[in-house]
Design a protein around this motif. Sequence first.
Motif, PDB file in Angstrom:
ATOM      1  N   LEU A   1       0.913  -1.140  -0.082  1.00  0.00           N
ATOM      2  CA  LEU A   1       0.034  -0.059  -0.123  1.00  0.00           C
ATOM      3  C   LEU A   1       0.842   1.109   0.099  1.00  0.00           C
ATOM      4  O   LEU A   1       0.585   2.256  -0.627  1.00  0.00           O
ATOM      5  CB  LEU A   1      -1.032   0.045   1.105  1.00  0.00           C
ATOM      6  CG  LEU A   1      -2.138  -0.876   1.369  1.00  0.00           C
ATOM      7  CD1 LEU A   1      -2.815  -0.920   2.416  1.00  0.00           C
ATOM      8  CD2 LEU A   1      -3.073  -0.560   0.025  1.00  0.00           C
ATOM      9  N   THR A   2       2.105   1.168   0.645  1.00  0.00           N
ATOM     10  CA  THR A   2       2.981   2.346   0.692  1.00  0.00           C
ATOM     11  C   THR A   2       3.417   2.765  -0.719  1.00  0.00           C
ATOM     12  O   THR A   2       3.394   3.893  -0.997  1.00  0.00           O
ATOM     13  CB  THR A   2       4.036   2.045   1.569  1.00  0.00           C
ATOM     14  OG1 THR A   2       3.350   2.046   2.988  1.00  0.00           O
ATOM     15  CG2 THR A   2       5.011   3.375   1.535  1.00  0.00           C
ATOM     16  N   LEU A   3       3.844   1.594  -1.432  1.00  0.00           N
ATOM     17  CA  LEU A   3       4.266   1.798  -2.714  1.00  0.00           C
ATOM     18  C   LEU A   3       3.220   2.400  -3.599  1.00  0.00           C
ATOM     19  O   LEU A   3       3.576   3.028  -4.628  1.00  0.00           O
ATOM     20  CB  LEU A   3       5.114   0.429  -3.191  1.00  0.00           C
ATOM     21  CG  LEU A   3       6.358  -0.175  -2.529  1.00  0.00           C
ATOM     22  CD1 LEU A   3       6.795  -1.346  -3.164  1.00  0.00           C
ATOM     23  CD2 LEU A   3       7.476   0.923  -2.808  1.00  0.00           C
ATOM     24  N   LEU A   4       2.092   1.659  -3.616  1.00  0.00           N
ATOM     25  CA  LEU A   4       1.225   2.036  -4.532  1.00  0.00           C
ATOM     26  C   LEU A   4       0.642   3.557  -4.345  1.00  0.00           C
ATOM     27  O   LEU A   4       0.374   4.437  -5.119  1.00  0.00           O
ATOM     28  CB  LEU A   4      -0.283   1.049  -4.229  1.00  0.00           C
ATOM     29  CG  LEU A   4      -1.516   1.407  -5.162  1.00  0.00           C
ATOM     30  CD1 LEU A   4      -0.948   1.306  -6.584  1.00  0.00           C
ATOM     31  CD2 LEU A   4      -2.564   0.533  -4.794  1.00  0.00           C
ATOM     32  N   GLY A   5       0.760   3.720  -2.900  1.00  0.00           N
ATOM     33  CA  GLY A   5       0.361   5.536  -2.474  1.00  0.00           C
ATOM     34  C   GLY A   5       1.496   6.380  -2.920  1.00  0.00           C
ATOM     35  O   GLY A   5       1.082   7.285  -3.616  1.00  0.00           O
ATOM     36  N   MET A   6       2.617   5.722  -3.158  1.00  0.00           N
ATOM     37  CA  MET A   6       3.740   6.582  -3.662  1.00  0.00           C
ATOM     38  C   MET A   6       3.558   6.881  -5.134  1.00  0.00           C
ATOM     39  O   MET A   6       3.728   7.859  -5.590  1.00  0.00           O
ATOM     40  CB  MET A   6       4.998   6.217  -3.064  1.00  0.00           C
ATOM     41  CG  MET A   6       5.294   6.228  -1.692  1.00  0.00           C
ATOM     42  SD  MET A   6       5.469   7.975  -1.187  1.00  0.00           S
ATOM     43  CE  MET A   6       6.643   8.772  -2.360  1.00  0.00           C
ATOM     44  N   ILE A   7       3.238   5.783  -5.914  1.00  0.00           N
ATOM     45  CA  ILE A   7       3.084   5.881  -7.196  1.00  0.00           C
ATOM     46  C   ILE A   7       1.968   6.875  -7.713  1.00  0.00           C
ATOM     47  O   ILE A   7       2.286   7.718  -8.451  1.00  0.00           O
ATOM     48  CB  ILE A   7       2.917   4.733  -7.669  1.00  0.00           C
ATOM     49  CG1 ILE A   7       4.214   3.714  -7.637  1.00  0.00           C
ATOM     50  CG2 ILE A   7       2.484   4.740  -9.268  1.00  0.00           C
ATOM     51  CD1 ILE A   7       3.864   2.196  -7.949  1.00  0.00           C
ATOM     52  N   LEU A   8       0.940   6.713  -6.916  1.00  0.00           N
ATOM     53  CA  LEU A   8      -0.340   7.483  -7.130  1.00  0.00           C
ATOM     54  C   LEU A   8      -0.069   8.907  -6.922  1.00  0.00           C
ATOM     55  O   LEU A   8      -0.640   9.964  -7.434  1.00  0.00           O
ATOM     56  CB  LEU A   8      -1.869   7.019  -6.319  1.00  0.00           C
ATOM     57  CG  LEU A   8      -2.107   5.565  -7.071  1.00  0.00           C
ATOM     58  CD1 LEU A   8      -3.160   5.091  -6.053  1.00  0.00           C
ATOM     59  CD2 LEU A   8      -2.669   5.732  -8.422  1.00  0.00           C
ATOM     60  N   PHE A   9       0.698   9.035  -5.722  1.00  0.00           N
ATOM     61  CA  PHE A   9       0.944  10.307  -5.208  1.00  0.00           C
ATOM     62  C   PHE A   9       1.850  11.230  -6.032  1.00  0.00           C
ATOM     63  O   PHE A   9       1.506  12.225  -6.660  1.00  0.00           O
ATOM     64  CB  PHE A   9       1.972  10.372  -4.052  1.00  0.00           C
ATOM     65  CG  PHE A   9       2.496  11.575  -3.432  1.00  0.00           C
ATOM     66  CD1 PHE A   9       2.039  12.379  -2.662  1.00  0.00           C
ATOM     67  CD2 PHE A   9       3.904  11.840  -3.882  1.00  0.00           C
ATOM     68  CE1 PHE A   9       2.499  13.463  -2.209  1.00  0.00           C
ATOM     69  CE2 PHE A   9       4.584  12.962  -3.284  1.00  0.00           C
ATOM     70  CZ  PHE A   9       3.860  13.806  -2.555  1.00  0.00           C
ATOM     71  N   LEU A  10       2.813  10.632  -6.855  1.00  0.00           N
ATOM     72  CA  LEU A  10       3.569  11.317  -7.991  1.00  0.00           C
ATOM     73  C   LEU A  10       2.765  11.411  -9.146  1.00  0.00           C
ATOM     74  O   LEU A  10       2.936  12.696  -9.718  1.00  0.00           O
ATOM     75  CB  LEU A  10       4.789  10.305  -8.213  1.00  0.00           C
ATOM     76  CG  LEU A  10       5.800  10.406  -7.111  1.00  0.00           C
ATOM     77  CD1 LEU A  10       6.910   9.522  -7.357  1.00  0.00           C
ATOM     78  CD2 LEU A  10       6.354  11.652  -6.716  1.00  0.00           C
ATOM     79  N   LEU A  11       1.936  10.639  -9.493  1.00  0.00           N
ATOM     80  CA  LEU A  11       1.409  10.383 -10.803  1.00  0.00           C
ATOM     81  C   LEU A  11       0.304  11.606 -10.810  1.00  0.00           C
ATOM     82  O   LEU A  11       0.328  12.307 -11.816  1.00  0.00           O
ATOM     83  CB  LEU A  11       0.747   9.102 -11.106  1.00  0.00           C
ATOM     84  CG  LEU A  11      -0.122   8.854 -12.489  1.00  0.00           C
ATOM     85  CD1 LEU A  11       1.150   9.000 -13.573  1.00  0.00           C
ATOM     86  CD2 LEU A  11      -0.438   7.671 -12.557  1.00  0.00           C
ATOM     87  N   SER A  12      -0.465  11.736  -9.747  1.00  0.00           N
ATOM     88  CA  SER A  12      -1.511  12.617  -9.484  1.00  0.00           C
ATOM     89  C   SER A  12      -1.047  14.224  -9.844  1.00  0.00           C
ATOM     90  O   SER A  12      -1.590  14.986 -10.063  1.00  0.00           O
ATOM     91  CB  SER A  12      -2.336  12.359  -8.527  1.00  0.00           C
ATOM     92  OG  SER A  12      -1.342  12.584  -7.157  1.00  0.00           O
ATOM     93  N   ARG A  13      -0.140  14.283  -8.778  1.00  0.00           N
ATOM     94  CA  ARG A  13       0.715  15.681  -9.037  1.00  0.00           C
ATOM     95  C   ARG A  13       1.157  16.205 -10.530  1.00  0.00           C
ATOM     96  O   ARG A  13       0.837  17.356 -10.718  1.00  0.00           O
ATOM     97  CB  ARG A  13       1.746  15.787  -7.828  1.00  0.00           C
ATOM     98  CG  ARG A  13       1.204  15.654  -6.550  1.00  0.00           C
ATOM     99  CD  ARG A  13       2.289  16.163  -5.476  1.00  0.00           C
ATOM    100  NE  ARG A  13       1.822  16.013  -4.228  1.00  0.00           N
ATOM    101  CZ  ARG A  13       2.199  16.526  -3.292  1.00  0.00           C
ATOM    102  NH1 ARG A  13       3.467  17.217  -3.186  1.00  0.00           N
ATOM    103  NH2 ARG A  13       1.695  16.527  -1.920  1.00  0.00           N
ATOM    104  N   PHE A  14       1.862  15.367 -10.985  1.00  0.00           N
ATOM    105  CA  PHE A  14       2.447  15.588 -12.519  1.00  0.00           C
ATOM    106  C   PHE A  14       1.482  15.846 -13.602  1.00  0.00           C
ATOM    107  O   PHE A  14       1.638  16.357 -14.340  1.00  0.00           O
ATOM    108  CB  PHE A  14       3.792  15.050 -12.699  1.00  0.00           C
ATOM    109  CG  PHE A  14       4.904  15.486 -11.705  1.00  0.00           C
ATOM    110  CD1 PHE A  14       5.503  16.560 -12.316  1.00  0.00           C
ATOM    111  CD2 PHE A  14       5.265  14.800 -10.637  1.00  0.00           C
ATOM    112  CE1 PHE A  14       6.721  16.984 -11.217  1.00  0.00           C
ATOM    113  CE2 PHE A  14       6.269  15.213  -9.621  1.00  0.00           C
ATOM    114  CZ  PHE A  14       6.993  16.314 -10.013  1.00  0.00           C
ATOM    115  N   VAL A  15       0.553  14.891 -13.244  1.00  0.00           N
ATOM    116  CA  VAL A  15      -0.413  14.634 -14.532  1.00  0.00           C
ATOM    117  C   VAL A  15      -1.235  15.937 -14.296  1.00  0.00           C
ATOM    118  O   VAL A  15      -1.716  16.566 -15.294  1.00  0.00           O
ATOM    119  CB  VAL A  15      -1.448  13.472 -14.067  1.00  0.00           C
ATOM    120  CG1 VAL A  15      -2.736  13.631 -15.308  1.00  0.00           C
ATOM    121  CG2 VAL A  15      -0.775  12.204 -14.640  1.00  0.00           C
TER     122      VAL A  15
END
Length: 218
Positions: free
Chosen positions: A151-165
């Motif tokens: 969940l931590t890794l998935l959250g980090m991926i979504l965290f970065l993806l959402s901001r830059f998208v």
Amino acid sequence: MTYRIARNGQIYGPYSLIEVQRYVASGQILSTDLAQSDSMQEWLPIEQLFPTSPTPAAPHPGGLPKLFPDPPDLPWWVALLLGIVTLGFFFQIWDIVESVWMRRVDRSSTALYIYLAEGVVYLIKLPLTFHNIAYNLGYGPPVETGHSIFLTLLGMILFLLSRFVFRSELLRHFNGPEPIGLRLNWFLTLLFGGLYFQYHFNRVNELKRALRISVPPV
């Protein structure tokens, strides 16, 4: 000192003082245009900054520019305080609010879906976070690390993806359909995300009100 000129929602410049005076004298800059120098916080009419401006020329044919709903206008520092008080929960909510607005003005926007996915992961991970805190304080059993790491890794991926998208969509909108010349630093986007975007939303709304193209939400 340099000046930027605003007309019909578009930003021009920067120009030096001599260039502005020359354009004013030739009629290329109108008395109804707005100007902002490096040291100014607000936009002011050309006729106020340069009283000798000529009478404005006839408006260019082609109709009025398309107007878009104003972005969320909560002061960025209020968003910061609410985020601190709620231990980050408000940031999750406000990211979704901002991306809902983006979806309204650009139906091709995908940031909303990524923020929603990030919010779901945040809610799922919340009990694990509290259990972890309790365990470290000696008040509970250890947390199963496999699920927590995933969940931590998935959250980090979504965290970065959402901001830059979302950053990409904002730059496309505010340098295309609503051309105000928005610039967003990638590092500040990474550090502050929605709080950084809200700071720029506040500035965008100030500009739109000054240009009289503001469209408050219904």
